[in-house]
Design a protein around this motif. Sequence first.
Motif, PDB file in Angstrom:
ATOM      1  N   SER A  46       0.827  -1.215   0.000  1.00 25.65           N
ATOM      2  CA  SER A  46       0.000   0.000   0.000  1.00 25.65           C
ATOM      3  C   SER A  46       0.854   1.253   0.000  1.00 25.65           C
ATOM      4  CB  SER A  46      -0.913   0.015   1.233  1.00 25.65           C
ATOM      5  OG  SER A  46      -1.791  -1.074   1.189  1.00 25.65           O
ATOM      6  N   GLY A  47       1.818   1.298   0.907  1.00 26.44           N
ATOM      7  CA  GLY A  47       2.682   2.479   1.011  1.00 26.44           C
ATOM      8  C   GLY A  47       3.493   2.677  -0.248  1.00 26.44           C
ATOM      9  N   SER A  48       3.922   1.562  -0.840  1.00 24.55           N
ATOM     10  CA  SER A  48       4.747   1.660  -2.051  1.00 24.55           C
ATOM     11  C   SER A  48       3.920   2.122  -3.242  1.00 24.55           C
ATOM     12  CB  SER A  48       5.397   0.314  -2.366  1.00 24.55           C
ATOM     13  OG  SER A  48       6.253  -0.052  -1.325  1.00 24.55           O
ATOM     14  N   TYR A  49       2.666   1.698  -3.296  1.00 26.62           N
ATOM     15  CA  TYR A  49       1.787   2.175  -4.376  1.00 26.62           C
ATOM     16  C   TYR A  49       1.515   3.660  -4.217  1.00 26.62           C
ATOM     17  CZ  TYR A  49       0.762  -2.608  -5.848  1.00 26.62           C
ATOM     18  OH  TYR A  49       0.871  -3.877  -6.328  1.00 26.62           O
ATOM     19  N   ALA A  50       1.241   4.056  -2.960  1.00 30.51           N
ATOM     20  CA  ALA A  50       0.877   5.457  -2.703  1.00 30.51           C
ATOM     21  C   ALA A  50       2.034   6.385  -3.070  1.00 30.51           C
ATOM     22  CB  ALA A  50       0.490   5.624  -1.234  1.00 30.51           C
ATOM     23  N   ILE A  51       3.242   6.007  -2.664  1.00 32.44           N
ATOM     24  CA  ILE A  51       4.380   6.904  -2.934  1.00 32.44           C
ATOM     25  C   ILE A  51       4.670   6.959  -4.430  1.00 32.44           C
ATOM     26  CG2 ILE A  51       6.293   5.248  -2.650  1.00 32.44           C
ATOM     27  CD1 ILE A  51       6.265   8.805  -1.249  1.00 32.44           C
ATOM     28  N   GLN A  52       4.367   5.865  -5.136  1.00 28.84           N
ATOM     29  CA  GLN A  52       4.599   5.884  -6.588  1.00 28.84           C
ATOM     30  C   GLN A  52       3.712   6.915  -7.273  1.00 28.84           C
ATOM     31  OE1 GLN A  52       5.216   2.222  -9.076  1.00 28.84           O
ATOM     32  NE2 GLN A  52       4.827   1.219  -7.135  1.00 28.84           N
ATOM     33  N   VAL A  53       2.497   7.065  -6.742  1.00 28.33           N
ATOM     34  CA  VAL A  53       1.584   8.051  -7.338  1.00 28.33           C
ATOM     35  C   VAL A  53       2.196   9.439  -7.194  1.00 28.33           C
ATOM     36  CG1 VAL A  53      -0.713   9.069  -7.214  1.00 28.33           C
ATOM     37  CG2 VAL A  53      -0.418   6.610  -6.817  1.00 28.33           C
TER      38      VAL A  53
ATOM     39  N   ILE B 140       5.456  10.261  -6.494  1.00 31.88           N
ATOM     40  CA  ILE B 140       6.713  10.406  -7.247  1.00 31.88           C
ATOM     41  C   ILE B 140       6.408  10.463  -8.745  1.00 31.88           C
ATOM     42  CG2 ILE B 140       8.938   9.322  -7.792  1.00 31.88           C
ATOM     43  CD1 ILE B 140       8.876   8.059  -4.990  1.00 31.88           C
ATOM     44  N   GLY B 141       5.427   9.650  -9.145  1.00 36.98           N
ATOM     45  CA  GLY B 141       5.032   9.639 -10.556  1.00 36.98           C
ATOM     46  C   GLY B 141       4.597  11.014 -11.039  1.00 36.98           C
ATOM     47  N   LEU B 142       3.892  11.754 -10.148  1.00 39.36           N
ATOM     48  CA  LEU B 142       3.449  13.103 -10.519  1.00 39.36           C
ATOM     49  C   LEU B 142       4.642  14.008 -10.791  1.00 39.36           C
ATOM     50  CD1 LEU B 142       0.512  13.759  -8.025  1.00 39.36           C
ATOM     51  CD2 LEU B 142       0.366  13.632 -10.524  1.00 39.36           C
TER      52      LEU B 142
ATOM     53  N   VAL C   5       8.075  13.135 -11.325  1.00 40.58           N
ATOM     54  CA  VAL C   5       9.000  12.767 -12.400  1.00 40.58           C
ATOM     55  C   VAL C   5       8.260  12.557 -13.718  1.00 40.58           C
ATOM     56  CG1 VAL C   5      10.733  11.821 -10.847  1.00 40.58           C
ATOM     57  CG2 VAL C   5       8.940  10.330 -11.707  1.00 40.58           C
TER      58      VAL C   5
ATOM     59  N   HIS D  95       9.525   6.906   0.771  1.00 34.00           N
ATOM     60  CA  HIS D  95       8.938   5.579   0.554  1.00 34.00           C
ATOM     61  C   HIS D  95       8.743   4.871   1.912  1.00 34.00           C
ATOM     62  CE1 HIS D  95       9.262   1.719  -2.130  1.00 34.00           C
ATOM     63  NE2 HIS D  95       8.194   1.688  -1.362  1.00 34.00           N
TER      64      HIS D  95
ATOM     65  N   SER E  44       5.975   6.512   3.708  1.00 32.15           N
ATOM     66  CA  SER E  44       4.681   6.151   3.123  1.00 32.15           C
ATOM     67  C   SER E  44       4.258   4.747   3.584  1.00 32.15           C
ATOM     68  CB  SER E  44       4.797   6.206   1.598  1.00 32.15           C
ATOM     69  OG  SER E  44       3.584   5.811   1.013  1.00 32.15           O
TER      70      SER E  44
ATOM     71  N   ALA F  78       4.699   8.684 -16.042  1.00 26.12           N
ATOM     72  CA  ALA F  78       5.122   8.619 -14.646  1.00 26.12           C
ATOM     73  C   ALA F  78       5.970   7.370 -14.415  1.00 26.12           C
ATOM     74  CB  ALA F  78       3.903   8.612 -13.733  1.00 26.12           C
TER      75      ALA F  78
END
Lengths: 82, 461
Positions: free
Chosen positions: A38-45, A47-49, A51, B206, B209, B229
């Motif tokens: 969950s945390g890894s998915y959330a942070i990807q959103v 960071i994705g924004l 980068v 990370h 999070s 992304a």
Amino acid sequence: MNVQWVGLLRAWPRVVSLAAIALCAGATNAHAYIDPGSGSYAIQVLIGLVVGAGVAVKMYWHRITAFLASRNAKAEKPTNDE
Amino acid sequence: MSSEVVPSSFRDPSGFLFRRDGILLRQINPSYREEYELLRSSGLYDRLVEMHLLTPHTEIDAAGATDTAYKVIQPEIVPFISYPYEWSFSQLQDAALATLRAQRQALENGMVLKDASAYNIQFQRGRPLLIDTLSFARYQEGEPWVAYRQFCQHFLAPLALMAHRDVRLSQLLRVHLDGIPLDLAARTLPWRTRLQPGLLMHLHAHAASQKRHQSRRTSKRRARVGRHAMRGIVGSLEGAISRLRWRPSGTAWADYYSETNYSDAALEEKRKLVGRFLDAAQPRSVWDLGANTGLFSREASQRGIRTIAIDADPAAVELHYLDVRKRGDGNILPLCIDLTNPSSSMGWEHEERDSLLARGPADCVLALALVHHLAIGNNVPLPKLASFFARTCRSLVIEFVPKEDSQVERMLATRADVFPDYRQDVFEESFAPHFTLVAAEKVPGTARTLFHMRAASCPEA
């Protein structure tokens, strides 16, 4: 005009980095069960924004500059006619 | 026809590794059919093999697999399996970058790495290579990268710790087989690492999070990460990994050759002697134990012999790897292993990761300027040394360094000499039950003797 836009886009990483620092301030040792997914998915959103915007800007840079240049040209045209 | 499943291959429902009549094969289950066909039809397999990023395979007759097999493939053999906790800094860094290049290419071909384990990378002909053909899944636009956490734990966290805290922290990977927990890495790293955008985002934020979401669930569906992304994340990880630096300096071992009492002429004589013994032994594989930066590993490598160069010092192994990489020497694999506590069998039922000895025996072991470190530096009696070497090889090239040698004198200068049995006659007696002496020659210009021995009962591979 285009200078303002570029400045804003360049500032994005710094803005989000500051937000991330704020997040980090709360990082403590995790004794409890962690669901890293969950945390890894959330942070990807997040960071994705940051980068992803960079990637998109890079890909469409020529189009953006061409668009801004044409707008500037239009804006300057009436003054030339006077 | 005999078949047995490889014990470490049980987690992935897409398939598993098994041996049929000693040949390593991979079964692909029907559940992976669509993905495997996409891997081939999208051109991704060919492209990755061309880029030397994925181990090539051939499709073969499915006999011997289970009834449910969709296909059986025979991957190219990796002669020696090594593990991330045995790699130097640059080896782990190169493995990380190879994983990201594979991910980047997969995205180009409409697929994604569903698994970014460091154990899926092996060094083949000196280069890091993805060995798990079943690691690819169809890319669904908007889905986050399912292997992102694993990548950060297996690569980014240990590399950051090695670069910014202490290179020996790579050994945390021996404890945490699924990579270093990010909260542990974040707490251990210096605060200044938060000022580096890559480490700030992928590691510190990370970890935070993960902590924030420990009691909440964010489903893959809710978390949307667009194509740009996703590319940006891969590029950002590449930047973060590439910017990490560790350069060995000031260790006792990295300067070893310049500090020994060997003259250039004696070193040259020893090199020739080792070469002659290797020519006599004709091994296909060599383990150079206590290899340092690989001066003698090259003797084996130049003869086209696959050589595993083992040393306990991370600086020596790093320097050796950088040299091997620069010279493009595909025969040598430097590894960081402490022989006084070598890699053990680990993981589920002690069968997921093999011990060093389980990955042997080597055709030939080189043990040059090593015995005194183990016998005097680590108090291992000579008979125990002999029985250890008997388990590692079929033939042995070993150097006895007597007490008169200045290196041993230096070791004994600061401690009581409690080694009355550390003598050449006792050394020869201790090895006699396990080895047959082939040749023994004095190393010219030194007090040392080089022995070539053959194991009395050759251990089977």
